[in-house]
Design a protein around this motif. Structure first.
Motif, PDB file in Angstrom:
ATOM      1  N   UNK A  67     -14.414   8.112  -4.471  1.00 11.02           N
ATOM      2  CA  UNK A  67     -13.782   7.428  -5.815  1.00 11.02           C
ATOM      3  C   UNK A  67     -12.664   6.871  -5.480  1.00 11.02           C
ATOM      4  N   UNK A  68     -12.452   5.543  -6.048  1.00 14.52           N
ATOM      5  CA  UNK A  68     -11.471   4.664  -5.857  1.00 14.52           C
ATOM      6  C   UNK A  68     -10.784   4.239  -7.252  1.00 14.52           C
ATOM      7  N   UNK A  69      -9.548   4.308  -7.659  1.00 10.04           N
ATOM      8  CA  UNK A  69      -9.151   3.837  -8.791  1.00 10.04           C
ATOM      9  C   UNK A  69      -7.589   3.280  -8.558  1.00 10.04           C
ATOM     10  N   UNK A  70      -7.396   2.431  -9.746  1.00  6.54           N
ATOM     11  CA  UNK A  70      -6.202   1.715  -9.513  1.00  6.54           C
ATOM     12  C   UNK A  70      -5.269   2.250 -10.660  1.00  6.54           C
ATOM     13  N   UNK A  71      -4.174   3.007 -10.185  1.00  5.94           N
ATOM     14  CA  UNK A  71      -3.228   3.631 -11.255  1.00  5.94           C
ATOM     15  C   UNK A  71      -2.245   2.910 -11.821  1.00  5.94           C
ATOM     16  N   UNK A  72      -1.869   1.720 -11.402  1.00 10.14           N
ATOM     17  CA  UNK A  72      -1.031   0.672 -11.982  1.00 10.14           C
ATOM     18  C   UNK A  72      -1.098  -0.590 -11.316  1.00 10.14           C
ATOM     19  N   UNK A  73      -0.476  -1.508 -11.547  1.00  8.42           N
ATOM     20  CA  UNK A  73      -0.385  -2.630 -10.549  1.00  8.42           C
ATOM     21  C   UNK A  73      -0.149  -2.558  -9.308  1.00  8.42           C
ATOM     22  N   UNK A  74       0.867  -1.542  -9.126  1.00 11.51           N
ATOM     23  CA  UNK A  74       1.341  -1.305  -7.666  1.00 11.51           C
ATOM     24  C   UNK A  74       0.705  -0.230  -6.961  1.00 11.51           C
ATOM     25  N   UNK A 111      -2.149   4.008  -2.106  1.00 14.49           N
ATOM     26  CA  UNK A 111      -1.734   2.553  -1.483  1.00 14.49           C
ATOM     27  C   UNK A 111      -0.820   2.117  -2.269  1.00 14.49           C
ATOM     28  N   UNK A 112       0.129   1.400  -1.778  1.00 14.77           N
ATOM     29  CA  UNK A 112       1.418   0.916  -2.784  1.00 14.77           C
ATOM     30  C   UNK A 112       1.556  -0.644  -2.274  1.00 14.77           C
ATOM     31  N   UNK A 113       1.142  -1.544  -3.162  1.00 15.99           N
ATOM     32  CA  UNK A 113       1.479  -2.909  -3.040  1.00 15.99           C
ATOM     33  C   UNK A 113       2.635  -3.385  -3.905  1.00 15.99           C
ATOM     34  N   UNK A 114       3.826  -3.471  -3.330  1.00 13.94           N
ATOM     35  CA  UNK A 114       5.034  -3.926  -4.123  1.00 13.94           C
ATOM     36  C   UNK A 114       4.833  -5.550  -4.512  1.00 13.94           C
ATOM     37  N   UNK A 117       1.613  -9.887  -1.009  1.00 12.33           N
ATOM     38  CA  UNK A 117       1.077  -9.825   0.450  1.00 12.33           C
ATOM     39  C   UNK A 117       1.394  -8.634   1.281  1.00 12.33           C
ATOM     40  N   UNK A 118       1.911  -7.742   0.728  1.00 11.00           N
ATOM     41  CA  UNK A 118       2.200  -6.464   1.593  1.00 11.00           C
ATOM     42  C   UNK A 118       1.825  -4.964   1.054  1.00 11.00           C
ATOM     43  N   UNK A 119       0.860  -4.474   1.552  1.00  8.47           N
ATOM     44  CA  UNK A 119       0.614  -3.242   1.346  1.00  8.47           C
ATOM     45  C   UNK A 119       0.994  -1.821   2.390  1.00  8.47           C
ATOM     46  N   UNK A 120       1.439  -1.075   1.706  1.00  7.83           N
ATOM     47  CA  UNK A 120       1.655   0.565   2.278  1.00  7.83           C
ATOM     48  C   UNK A 120       0.742   1.475   2.156  1.00  7.83           C
TER      49      UNK A 120
END
Length: 199
Positions: A67-74, A111-114, A117-120
């Motif tokens: 499963x893969x889901x986007x919780x928010x923009x970040x 995954x956190x993408x502030x 260009x940058x992903x934690x």
């Protein structure tokens, strides 16, 4: 290298079947698969005689869920779960579980993408209890379940990608291979970094 008196081993063969389905929405996707695999004359190294041998036939069946889901923009979340029923189907250990295969394995990554260009990413990998690698009779206690966490960061700028990882951030002590005669220990907390230029 084969045991004394053995000229050739039998070739390892196998059959596998898989049936799955996938759903994809605007922000999420889920895939599910059932599988069945039979291994005949699997070839492994026997550490006792220090030679390659053929194992009795075995089968593995179960299912996988991704499963893969986007919780928010970040923030995004990825989840995997696998159930495996691995059983010997021939020889003196017919009906026993195949050693060193966990029935339950799972992973989850946040995954956190502030900025674009940058992903934690923070990853947790779970391996359920299982028998020692050489416990074909299933007579010893199972190994305890194990969870390992990894942290990573990736930064991209034009053709350059810079990445760094901290593996096993909780300093877990575990073995990649564990038998009654010994084990192959895995690194405790360790670090990796790389710089990539794409033409």
């Amino acid at each position: 290298l084969v045991p004394a008196g053995v000229v050739f081993l039998k070739p390892q063969t196998g059959e596998s079947f898989e049936l799955g389905t996938q759903w994809q929405g605007e922000k999420s996707q889920v895939s599910y698969a059932l599988y069945h695999m039979t291994l005949n004359d699997e070839i492994v190294l026997d550490p006792v005689v220090y030679a390659n041998i053929n194992l009795p036939d075995s089968e593995r069946q179960g299912f996988t869920l991704d499963a893969d889901t986007r919780l928010s923009e970040e923030f995004a979340l990825r989840i995997n779960y696998t159930y495996t029923d691995a059983e010997v189907i021939d020889g003196v250990f017919d009906g026993k579980k195949v050693p060193f295969i966990a029935e339950n394995t799972a992973s989850a990554t946040v995954l956190f993408t502030p900025v674009s260009a940058l992903t934690f990413s923070l990853e947790g990998i779970y391996t359920g209890s299982r028998y020692l690698a050489d416990d074909e009779s299933n007579s010893s206690s199972k190994l305890a379940p194990l969870t390992v966490f990894n942290l990573a960061a990736v930064y991209s700028y034009r053709h350059i990608e810079v990445s760094g990882r901290i593996n096993n951030i909780t300093n877990e002590l575990y073995a990649g291979y564990h038998a009654s005669w010994g084990q192959y220990p895995q690194p405790e907390r360790n670090y990796a970094a790389s710089v990539t230029y794409r033409f």
